[in-house]
Design an enzyme around this catalytic site. Structure first.
Site, PDB file in Angstrom:
ATOM      1  N   GLU A   6       5.701 -15.519-108.709  1.00 33.97           N
ATOM      2  CA  GLU A   6       7.093 -15.536-108.295  1.00 33.97           C
ATOM      3  C   GLU A   6       7.550 -16.803-107.584  1.00 33.97           C
ATOM      4  O   GLU A   6       8.695 -17.203-107.723  1.00 33.97           O
ATOM      5  CB  GLU A   6       7.353 -14.333-107.359  1.00 33.97           C
ATOM      6  N   SER A  25       4.109  53.414 -96.009  1.00 36.65           N
ATOM      7  CA  SER A  25       3.346  53.887 -94.857  1.00 36.65           C
ATOM      8  C   SER A  25       2.970  52.779 -93.880  1.00 36.65           C
ATOM      9  O   SER A  25       2.491  53.071 -92.775  1.00 36.65           O
ATOM     10  CB  SER A  25       2.074  54.600 -95.322  1.00 36.65           C
TER      11      SER A  25
END
Length: 845
Positions: free
Chosen positions: A90, A487
């Site tokens: 770059e 229950s």
């Protein structure tokens, strides 16, 4: 004056004029654009968009949320050769120029003049930092001029290494990877420090065009770009000839690696995500928050697996529903088969596969499985696959593979090692010439379930499963489903009775009862699950044998409204509770989380509990913005209790109320961002400790002697619990605990329907609970509630509930001191009387 002299002066005049015009125009542009340019110091204040990460309490990654994958690094953490690779690709003169490379700009200008388009752009790394952090990506002269001005300004105020670090953390490198660290994980599944030179060069080639030079999308162009960068590094004397040759000849090794989570906890992750978005809005996805939850990674993984295993076991008991689809295998090659299978989703560890052939002689079937490729399946893994007819009826046991499968059938399989496949699911297939793995036949269960484990004292969620597969259904049954508890509701009823003067030895008659209500054409005739009646029964035995008629008579004695008031005292929601005697059998509605919370109140000795999930929140810098408050249990002096805001999911089922929505955490009224440590939450006593202690003893008998006997396999003396099965076996439960943790399991269909006549809480939910507790309790000592003062043990007659006479067989029972049975007088010792009956007719009838 000679011609040459005049010509030279003319050129000098034109040059000076051009220079002056350029300076005037440049100054004009600068004066025009400078006021709108941001200050370079803002780079230090910019928050890189970093995803939300969710962790278990022991630091294992549960989930990551956010569009951009990014893990910021310092320049010291990046290897020198990786830095050199980016500079070679770059900006090789990065450490020499002042932010703008005149040669590069001149080259860009020549390209524009010759082609009419800007190709390379001439950007330095500093200019890219200016563009990426402050500017748009429009290719215009104004943007380019702004870029140059900002680059000059950045170079004046920041050092080169800081600029390079900003660049490496910001750049987009394809596949949702932003920054070098994220890209290293995405393409190579390892940190930057472990990359090879070839891999470093490959990543350095991506900023120019992340799509065009992507090694996954375009391997040939990516390879050419990589080798060019390696050549530049050799040319710039960054690497040796040997290094260059070795790297250039290296094969492409890039693969797509999704974020690897370490705990299978999608339902928990979604709960945490929703709470973070509720608090921070969309910034939760980008500001880099790390959330530490209360869940333990081992317990959570165990909960997920136990729930899946239990639902699969139920599903297999009820037979094989057949293939989920068909594929015309004659016209497809291996890769086309793999592509066709992608129409069938993977669910948990279950993988779709297409049957290629069956071999009845050898008792095998050959299939092509998504991800796994060619696999084989033996008859012994298919014998469960009796044809499903109804929930109560299946066909005969298969004798050969063709009784179950036909070529072209698409079915679900699981690898016999029970491990999830690691291969990339990209549609590519292995050749069909070689069978590579054995699998077993499975099917995706239609039945669903939930499992919740709470720390009894604090309410911290240790583990949670909201269904078989989050990918299949996002509906979180643990916090959103409202079901009848059956229950498992009875412990609340019995606790109320114990607080109201009843004892574990109180006799209630277990005999038929007929109840007629106004407006009802048919009288209600409740029964026990066995269909039988057993006469006068002590409360202890009635609970561990789950006698329905005793519970109904007990509620009638206590009163329906007083019972509802007592539930409110325990903070058990009553909005969906009936105002009739069916309440005793759990005909109201509770979510699994609400039931788990109620059981935690019983488990911890009677103190209030508020379930919470988030332990700690940190910002991107690692600073804590929230710590869950400590929990303090208090019996009487709760005057300093903090008023807290209940914060939870927002009316998730759109029913107009949020009562049924899970409370994720509790915070003060201040915004979360400003709350670092909330004041301690003082949790008051909700139930009498002596009554709770007696209930613990009674519920331990559910496991020792009653409907929860399967849990004796855990060989623990501290476990208590209650099974639950509603009418027609629509909902099945097991709620159990010791003094330290409360765990509930639920199994049922999303659209309520019978599970089958032989399915009960003990056969569906309890095995899930046992599989979880086997791991959760491993290496932990027995944890029973300490015995409070004012409790006595008395030997009683098991039939009468009265104190046993000398020499008479009896059992020991717990009583409050004031309720201790009377000592038998000398006159009664030789008789057959039972002493004062205290209105025995009321208790029996």
């Amino acid at each position: 004056m000679s011609y040459l002299m005049r010509t030279s002066r003319l050129f000098i005049w034109f040059f000076l004029t051009g220079l002056s015009v350029t300076l005037v125009l440049g100054s004009g542009f600068y004066l025009y654009l400078r006021p709108g340019l941001p200050a370079a110091e803002q780079l230090f204040d910019i928050k890189l968009q970093t995803p939300l990460r969710i962790f278990s309490q022991d630091g294992k990654l549960i989930a990551e949320f956010g569009e951009k994958r990014r893990t910021p690094v310092t320049i010291e953490q990046v290897p020198e050769r990786q830095l050199q690779a980016f500079l070679a690709a770059e900006d090789s003169r990065f450490y020499e120029h002042f932010g703008v490379d005149i040669k590069g700009l001149a080259r860009a200008a020549l390209e524009l003049a010759s082609t009419g388009h800007i190709q390379s752009g001439g950007s330095t790394i500093t200019m890219q930092v200016a563009k990426n952090y402050f500017l748009s990506r429009d290719r215009t002269f104004i943007r380019k001029f702004n870029e140059i001005l900002l680059a000059l300004q950045i170079e004046r105020e920041l050092d080169k290494n800081t600029i390079l670090e900003l660049y490496l953390n910001k750049i987009y490198l394809g596949n949702r990877a932003y920054g070098i660290a994220a890209a290293s994980q995405v393409y190579y599944n390892k940190p930057v420090s472990d990359l090879t030179l070839a891999q470093m060069a490959m990543l350095a080639g991506l900023p120019k065009a992340p799509s065009a030079f992507n090694p996954l999308a375009n391997p040939s162009r990516a390879l050419a770009r990589r080798n060019w960068i390696l050549g530049r590094m050799k040319e710039l004397e960054m690497i040796s000839q040997d290094d260059y040759e070795q790297a250039v000849n290296a094969e492409l090794t890039a693969t797509y690696n999704a974020t690897e989570t370490e705990v299978d906890a999608d339902y928990v992750a979604e709960m945490a995500r929703a709470e973070m978005v509720r608090r921070f809005g969309d910034n939760a996805y980008t500001d880099g928050y790390s959330v530490t939850l209360t869940v333990d990674s081992v317990k959570q993984q165990t909960a997920t697996e136990a729930l899946r295993h239990g639902l699969e076991a139920y599903d297999r008991r009820h037979g094989f529903r057949g293939a989920v689809g068909t594929i015309d295998i004659e016209s497809l090659d291996a890769n086309e088969l793999a592509t066709a299978l992608r129409s069938y989703p993977r669910t948990g560890l279950l993988i779709p596969a297409v049957v290629l052939k069956t071999d009845d002689k050898n008792g095998t079937a050959t299939l092509h499985a998504r991800v796994l490729g060619p696999v084989t399946m033996t008859l012994d893994t298919m014998t469960w696959a009796q044809r499903y007819r109804t929930e109560n009826l299946t066909g005969p046991t298969p004798k050969k593979p063709s009784d179950v499968l036909s070529p072209g059938d698409v079915v679900y399989v699981k690898a016999l090692n029970n491990a999830a496949p690691q291969a990339a699911d990209d549609g590519r297939a292995q050749p069909l010439t070689d069978v590579v793995q054995n699998v077993a036949l499975y099917q995706v269960p239609r039945v669903e379930g939930a499992l919740i484990a709470l720390t009894a004292e604090t309410g911290a969620i240790e583990a949670l499963g909201g269904g078989y597969s989050f990918g299949q259904s996002k509906y979180n049954r643990a916090i959103q489903a409202k079901r009848q508890p059956g229950s498992t509701f009875k412990p609340f009823l019995y606790l109320n009775a114990l607080e109201s003067g009843f004892t574990p030895a109180t006799l209630i008659n277990d005999s038929p009862i007929v109840l007629e209500e106004k407006g009802q054409e048919i009288a209600w005739r409740p029964q026990n699950s066995s269909g039988q009646f057993y006469g006068p029964t002590r409360l202890r035995e009635a609970l561990y044998r789950s006698r329905n008629l005793v519970s109904i008579r007990l509620l009638r004695d206590l009163g329906i409204q007083p019972m509802l008031d007592y539930l409110k005292q325990l903070k058990v929601p009553t909005a969906d509770m009936p105002s009739n005697l069916s309440l005793a059998l759990g005909s109201g509605l509770l979510s699994p989380m609400e039931l788990a919370r109620g059981m935690a109140v019983i488990a911890n000795g009677g103190y209030d509990v508020e379930p919470f999930l988030i332990r700690r929140i940190e910002d991107a810098q690692g600073t804590a913005v929230f710590n869950a408050p400590d929990v303090i249990l208090c019996d009487s002096d709760c005057g300093n209790a903090v008023e807290i805001e209940k914060t939870g999911l927002q009316d998730t089922d759109n029913n107009g109320d949020t009562n049924d929505d899970f409370i994720v955490t509790e915070l003060s009224d201040e915004p979360l961002e400003s709350v670092v440590q909330a004041q301690a939450r003082r949790m008051p006593r909700l139930a009498d400790e002596r009554s709770v202690y007696m209930l613990h003893s009674m519920m331990r008998d559910v496991i020792k002697l009653g409907t929860g006997r399967r849990a004796n396999a855990l060989n623990r003396d501290d476990l208590a619990g209650k099974t639950g099965t509603t009418n027609e076996q629509i909902d099945t439960w097991f709620a159990g605990f010791n003094y330290q943790q409360a765990v509930i399991a639920w199994v049922g269909f999303d659209q309520p329907a019978p599970l089958g006549r032989n399915e009960f809480g003990a056969s569906t939910a309890l095995p899930i609970w046992i599989d979880y507790m086997k791991v959760a309790l491993d290496q932990t000592p027995s944890a029973q509630m300490p015995r409070p003062n004012g409790i006595v043990n008395v030997r009683i007659n098991a039939d009468t509930g009265k104190r046993a006479r000398p020499g008479e067989e009896g059992v020991f029972e717990l009583f409050r001191e004031e309720d201790e049975p009377e000592v038998i007088s000398a006159e009664d010792r030789g008789g057959l009387g039972t002493g004062d009956t205290d209105d025995i007719s009321r208790q029996l009838f």
